[in-house]
Design an enzyme around this catalytic site. Structure first.
Site, PDB file in Angstrom:
ATOM      1  N   ASP A 180      11.963  36.544 -20.507  1.00 29.22           N
ATOM      2  CA  ASP A 180      12.671  35.387 -21.068  1.00 29.22           C
ATOM      3  C   ASP A 180      13.278  35.636 -22.444  1.00 29.22           C
ATOM      4  O   ASP A 180      13.420  34.714 -23.241  1.00 29.22           O
ATOM      5  CB  ASP A 180      11.732  34.163 -21.157  1.00 29.22           C
ATOM      6  CG  ASP A 180      11.078  33.880 -19.814  1.00 29.22           C
ATOM      7  OD1 ASP A 180      11.792  33.937 -18.806  1.00 29.22           O
ATOM      8  OD2 ASP A 180       9.869  33.626 -19.786  1.00 29.22           O
ATOM      9  N   LYS A 229      17.787  38.715 -21.311  1.00 31.45           N
ATOM     10  CA  LYS A 229      18.404  39.885 -20.665  1.00 31.45           C
ATOM     11  C   LYS A 229      19.672  39.507 -19.923  1.00 31.45           C
ATOM     12  O   LYS A 229      20.638  40.268 -19.897  1.00 31.45           O
ATOM     13  CB  LYS A 229      17.442  40.521 -19.645  1.00 31.45           C
ATOM     14  CG  LYS A 229      16.237  41.180 -20.248  1.00 31.45           C
ATOM     15  CD  LYS A 229      15.319  41.730 -19.165  1.00 31.45           C
ATOM     16  CE  LYS A 229      14.622  40.683 -18.325  1.00 31.45           C
ATOM     17  NZ  LYS A 229      13.678  39.828 -19.039  1.00 31.45           N
ATOM     18  N   ALA A 265      11.669  36.280 -11.363  1.00 33.66           N
ATOM     19  CA  ALA A 265      12.534  36.289 -12.548  1.00 33.66           C
ATOM     20  C   ALA A 265      13.442  35.062 -12.559  1.00 33.66           C
ATOM     21  O   ALA A 265      13.734  34.492 -11.522  1.00 33.66           O
ATOM     22  CB  ALA A 265      13.393  37.551 -12.537  1.00 33.66           C
ATOM     23  N   GLY A 266      13.857  34.683 -13.745  1.00 33.69           N
ATOM     24  CA  GLY A 266      14.846  33.619 -13.860  1.00 33.69           C
ATOM     25  C   GLY A 266      15.805  34.002 -14.954  1.00 33.69           C
ATOM     26  O   GLY A 266      15.435  34.026 -16.123  1.00 33.69           O
ATOM     27  N   HIS A 267      17.019  34.389 -14.596  1.00 34.24           N
ATOM     28  CA  HIS A 267      17.992  34.798 -15.593  1.00 34.24           C
ATOM     29  C   HIS A 267      19.012  33.693 -15.794  1.00 34.24           C
ATOM     30  O   HIS A 267      19.719  33.320 -14.869  1.00 34.24           O
ATOM     31  CB  HIS A 267      18.699  36.094 -15.161  1.00 34.24           C
ATOM     32  CG  HIS A 267      17.811  37.292 -15.253  1.00 34.24           C
ATOM     33  ND1 HIS A 267      18.214  38.552 -14.922  1.00 34.24           N
ATOM     34  CD2 HIS A 267      16.534  37.409 -15.671  1.00 34.24           C
ATOM     35  CE1 HIS A 267      17.211  39.398 -15.124  1.00 34.24           C
ATOM     36  NE2 HIS A 267      16.183  38.720 -15.567  1.00 34.24           N
ATOM     37  N   THR A 295       4.051  33.151 -11.057  1.00 34.32           N
ATOM     38  CA  THR A 295       5.140  32.218 -10.730  1.00 34.32           C
ATOM     39  C   THR A 295       5.034  31.728  -9.286  1.00 34.32           C
ATOM     40  O   THR A 295       5.869  30.952  -8.841  1.00 34.32           O
ATOM     41  CB  THR A 295       6.508  32.897 -10.916  1.00 34.32           C
ATOM     42  OG1 THR A 295       6.572  34.024 -10.038  1.00 34.32           O
ATOM     43  CG2 THR A 295       6.720  33.362 -12.342  1.00 34.32           C
ATOM     44  N   GLN A 340      11.342  40.510 -16.038  1.00 34.51           N
ATOM     45  CA  GLN A 340      10.096  40.373 -16.812  1.00 34.51           C
ATOM     46  C   GLN A 340      10.208  41.177 -18.111  1.00 34.51           C
ATOM     47  O   GLN A 340      11.293  41.279 -18.641  1.00 34.51           O
ATOM     48  CB  GLN A 340       8.881  40.791 -15.969  1.00 34.51           C
ATOM     49  CG  GLN A 340       8.533  39.799 -14.868  1.00 34.51           C
ATOM     50  CD  GLN A 340       9.406  39.942 -13.647  1.00 34.51           C
ATOM     51  OE1 GLN A 340       9.553  41.020 -13.118  1.00 34.51           O
ATOM     52  NE2 GLN A 340       9.993  38.864 -13.183  1.00 34.51           N
TER      53      GLN A 340
HETATM   54  P1  IMP Z   1       4.175  37.089 -11.208  1.00 36.67           P
HETATM   55  O1  IMP Z   1       5.185  38.080 -11.667  1.00 36.67           O
HETATM   56  O2  IMP Z   1       4.784  35.887 -10.570  1.00 36.67           O
HETATM   57  O3  IMP Z   1       3.110  37.719 -10.391  1.00 36.67           O
HETATM   58  O4  IMP Z   1       3.444  36.523 -12.524  1.00 36.67           O
HETATM   59  C1  IMP Z   1       2.663  37.362 -13.385  1.00 36.67           C
HETATM   60  C2  IMP Z   1       2.839  36.945 -14.839  1.00 36.67           C
HETATM   61  O5  IMP Z   1       4.169  37.259 -15.243  1.00 36.67           O
HETATM   62  C3  IMP Z   1       2.678  35.453 -15.117  1.00 36.67           C
HETATM   63  O6  IMP Z   1       2.121  35.305 -16.406  1.00 36.67           O
HETATM   64  C4  IMP Z   1       4.094  34.931 -15.065  1.00 36.67           C
HETATM   65  O7  IMP Z   1       4.251  33.739 -15.798  1.00 36.67           O
HETATM   66  C5  IMP Z   1       4.825  36.084 -15.706  1.00 36.67           C
HETATM   67  N1  IMP Z   1       6.225  36.198 -15.291  1.00 36.67           N
HETATM   68  C6  IMP Z   1       6.700  36.633 -14.112  1.00 36.67           C
HETATM   69  N2  IMP Z   1       8.035  36.648 -14.104  1.00 36.67           N
HETATM   70  C7  IMP Z   1       8.416  36.232 -15.323  1.00 36.67           C
HETATM   71  C8  IMP Z   1       9.686  36.076 -15.947  1.00 36.67           C
HETATM   72  O8  IMP Z   1      10.742  36.346 -15.368  1.00 36.67           O
HETATM   73  N3  IMP Z   1       9.672  35.619 -17.220  1.00 36.67           N
HETATM   74  C9  IMP Z   1       8.519  35.358 -17.888  1.00 36.67           C
HETATM   75  N4  IMP Z   1       7.315  35.498 -17.355  1.00 36.67           N
HETATM   76  C10 IMP Z   1       7.265  35.940 -16.075  1.00 36.67           C
HETATM   77 MG    MG Z   2      13.490  34.503 -17.446  1.00 34.07          MG
END
Ligand code: IMP
Ligand code: MG
Length: 336
Positions: free
Chosen positions: A16, A19, A44-46, A128, A178
């Site tokens: 976050d 990117k 991910a959220g871009h 997520t 991430q």
């Molecule tokens: P997962 O990737 O969904 O398995 O989550 C693992 C950890 O990474 C958690 O703490 C999520 O909140 C964090 N996380 C996963 N993707 C993102 C992202 O794109 N931005 C910020 N945190 C993320």
């Molecule tokens: Mg993001």
């Protein structure tokens, strides 16, 4: 002989950091033939502002906004349901996706069962719930499903070896997901994601090390983290930073915890990823909050002004070998 080069974008904190914005900016240089998402899945959220419109993409790389071939690499896991709904969202938003979006045939698939499991079990570390962890576990357990075996994905499949080595000059922009603080190896385990969020993670998509030219590190002038561990210290200022910075997850809407920037963590991230250029985002947020601080050498350092902090950070980074002209401080959602 054709040439193969790659510039890589890496998040130096916990995701976050912006990117998407940096990718969008770099794509405008017109020098890239491909944009490659190299790790992660629909977690991910871009957030990208394109022609005044806000888009949130989860899997499809930013190149698509510029008609550049956009590839979901083999370092990623792909949720086909999410993929097709994102294609639709982009088309409806006026972005031409035809013949621009590809998926590596050896990328792994996130299934409904992975998402169900992640909803149940992911609470422990605060994932997520997008099925990311279970999909990678199956990949490495050799029980996974690859993109090549999904009939609906056929029109999008690509062989990255042919694409990189048999198709003429290739100039790639690697778009990470991430961040270093969430990296499976270098993050704060188990509060991590299941992929490699590093420059090395980009290489895993079939690239030779010498192809890498620039590595764009992206950070914020403060830190945020979303997940189950306690991250935010006591103090009103941190809630204020979160409010002013609109620190809510683009994928799950969860409130992000905040803290001052940690220079020692940043130093690790810069070294391990071989960062050559760095963008610090959200300078405007601290300006509104009116406080300036970082942690360094195990203690908090407060600054009287924005310039004082920026000067300190620049000196610190140039001692790590980053040229001052390659350090950017951004205060806009749309540009660097
Ligand atoms: P997962 O990737 O969904 O398995 O989550 C693992 C950890 O990474 C958690 O703490 C999520 O909140 C964090 N996380 C996963 N993707 C993102 C992202 O794109 N931005 C910020 N945190 C993320
Ligand atoms: Mg993001």
């Amino acid at each position: 002989m054709s040439t193969l080069t790659a510039d890589v974008i890496v998040d130096l904190q916990y995701g976050d950091c912006g990117k998407g914005k940096v990718a969008h900016h770099l794509c405008q240089s017109q020098k890239y033939t491909h944009v490659l998402r190299y790790n992660g899945g629909a977690n991910a959220g871009h957030t990208i502002f394109h022609k005044g419109k806000k888009f949130i993409t989860h899997q499809i790389p930013a190149g698509v906004f510029f008609g550049i071939k956009s590839i979901v690499g083999n370092g990623c896991v792909l949720d086909p349901v999410q993929f097709f709904s994102e294609l639709k969202m982009l088309e409806e938003g006026g972005v031409d996706t035809k013949g621009k979006i590809f998926v590596a045939e050896n990328a792994h698939i996130i299934t409904d069962a992975h998402k169900e499991e992640d909803k149940r079990e992911g609470v422990r570390i605060g994932t997520t719930a997008r099925g990311n962890g279970p999909a990678y576990r199956e990949k490495y357990g050799r029980t996974g499903v690859r993109a090549a075996s999904i009939p609906e994905l056929k029109p999008y499949l690509i062989d990255l070896y042919k694409e990189w080595y048999e198709g003429g000059d290739v100039h790639i922009l690697g778009e990470g997901a991430q961040g270093f603080g969430l990296d499976i190896d270098w993050g704060d385990y188990p509060y991590v994601t299941s992929s490699h969020c590093t420059t090395a993670g980009a290489l895993l998509n079939g690239l030779p090390p010498h192809a890498i030219k620039e590595v764009w590190g992206v950070a914020k002038v403060y830190e945020t983290y979303v997940g189950s561990k306690k991250f935010q210290p006591e103090g009103e200022v941190f809630d204020k930073i979160g409010d002013v910075g609109e620190e809510f997850g683009a994928t799950t809407g969860r409130r992000r915890q905040t803290n001052w920037m940690n220079m020692q963590n940043l130093e690790r991230a810069i070294r391990v990823n071989g960062v050559t250029h760095i963008v610090f985002n959200k300078v405007d947020v601290l300006r509104t909050v009116g406080q300036w601080a970082v942690y360094d050498a195990e203690k908090k350092m407060e600054f009287k002004s924005e310039t004082e902090m920026i000067d300190y950070v620049k000196e610190r980074l140039s001692s790590l070998g980053i040229k001052k002209e390659n350090i950017f401080f951004s205060e806009s959602k749309e540009t660097i």
